[in-house]
Design an enzyme around this catalytic site. Structure first.
Site, PDB file in Angstrom:
ATOM      1  N   PRO A   1       0.827  -1.355  -0.007  1.00  0.00           N
ATOM      2  CA  PRO A   1      -0.027  -0.233  -0.088  1.00  0.00           C
ATOM      3  C   PRO A   1       0.684   1.387   0.115  1.00  0.00           C
ATOM      4  O   PRO A   1       0.986   2.068   1.024  1.00  0.00           O
ATOM      5  CB  PRO A   1      -0.999  -0.238   1.416  1.00  0.00           C
ATOM      6  N   CYS A   2       1.579   1.626  -1.003  1.00  0.00           N
ATOM      7  CA  CYS A   2       2.282   2.775  -1.145  1.00  0.00           C
ATOM      8  C   CYS A   2       1.469   3.875  -1.317  1.00  0.00           C
ATOM      9  O   CYS A   2       1.715   5.369  -0.942  1.00  0.00           O
ATOM     10  CB  CYS A   2       3.158   2.814  -2.320  1.00  0.00           C
ATOM     11  N   HIS A   3      -0.100   3.897  -1.433  1.00  0.00           N
ATOM     12  CA  HIS A   3      -0.891   4.929  -1.553  1.00  0.00           C
ATOM     13  C   HIS A   3      -0.972   5.510  -0.054  1.00  0.00           C
ATOM     14  O   HIS A   3      -1.498   6.515   0.011  1.00  0.00           O
ATOM     15  CB  HIS A   3      -2.329   4.546  -2.208  1.00  0.00           C
TER      16      HIS A   3
END
Length: 163
Positions: free
Chosen positions: A120-122
């Site tokens: 989850p780089c977001h």
């Protein structure tokens, strides 16, 4: 290598898998991927994404086989530890890696994450709380964060603090 493209509320995702696991999941606008829709791993991946977008899945459970440097792999591991609907800064990730001066390198590794949403780089934002770069585009990042917060609130995973 097998691929599957499927629709999401944010546009098509293309999943690439090998015998080792999922190698990449990326937004691709107007692309035609080979259809290996009978592959069980790709079908499982699609089903988990469908559940994520429906608000019924918060943690993916798929074998992953992303290719990256040792540092990138370490950053991606830290990203995977960010709980659903929570946020961290690039500085937080650098601190977790015991390398507080590596903020820019963390940002670069974050930008090269080949496993969108699953890693989850977001959920990584600027130290000042602003949305910063996202390979899928800031509109998608904003949508994902709002989707996760709405889902978490609906499930009672956390509650907003009153002012």
């Amino acid at each position: 290598m097998k691929q599957l493209q499927f629709p999401t509320p944010l546009g098509p995702l293309v999943v690439t898998a090998t015998t080792k696991g999922i190698e990449s999941i990326l937004f691709r606008d107007a692309t035609e991927a080979p259809d290996h829709s009978k592959d069980m791993l790709l079908q499982d991946c699609k089903a988990q994404f469908d559940a994520y977008f429906a608000g019924t899945l918060q943690q993916f459970d798929l074998p992953l086989a992303a290719i990256g440097t040792e540092f990138q792999q370490a950053v991606w591991q830290q990203l995977s530890r960010i709980p659903f609907a929570q946020l961290r800064s690039y500085s937080d990730i650098a601190q977790a890696l015991n390398n507080p001066k590596a903020v820019r390198a963390v940002g670069a590794a974050n930008g090269r994450n080949p496993l969108t949403i699953i890693v989850p780089c977001h959920r990584v934002i600027g130290a000042n709380g602003t949305l910063t770069g996202y390979a899928g585009g800031l509109e998608r990042k904003d949508w994902l964060l709002k989707h996760e917060q709405t889902t978490a609130l609906a499930l009672g995973l956390f509650q907003l603090e009153a002012n």
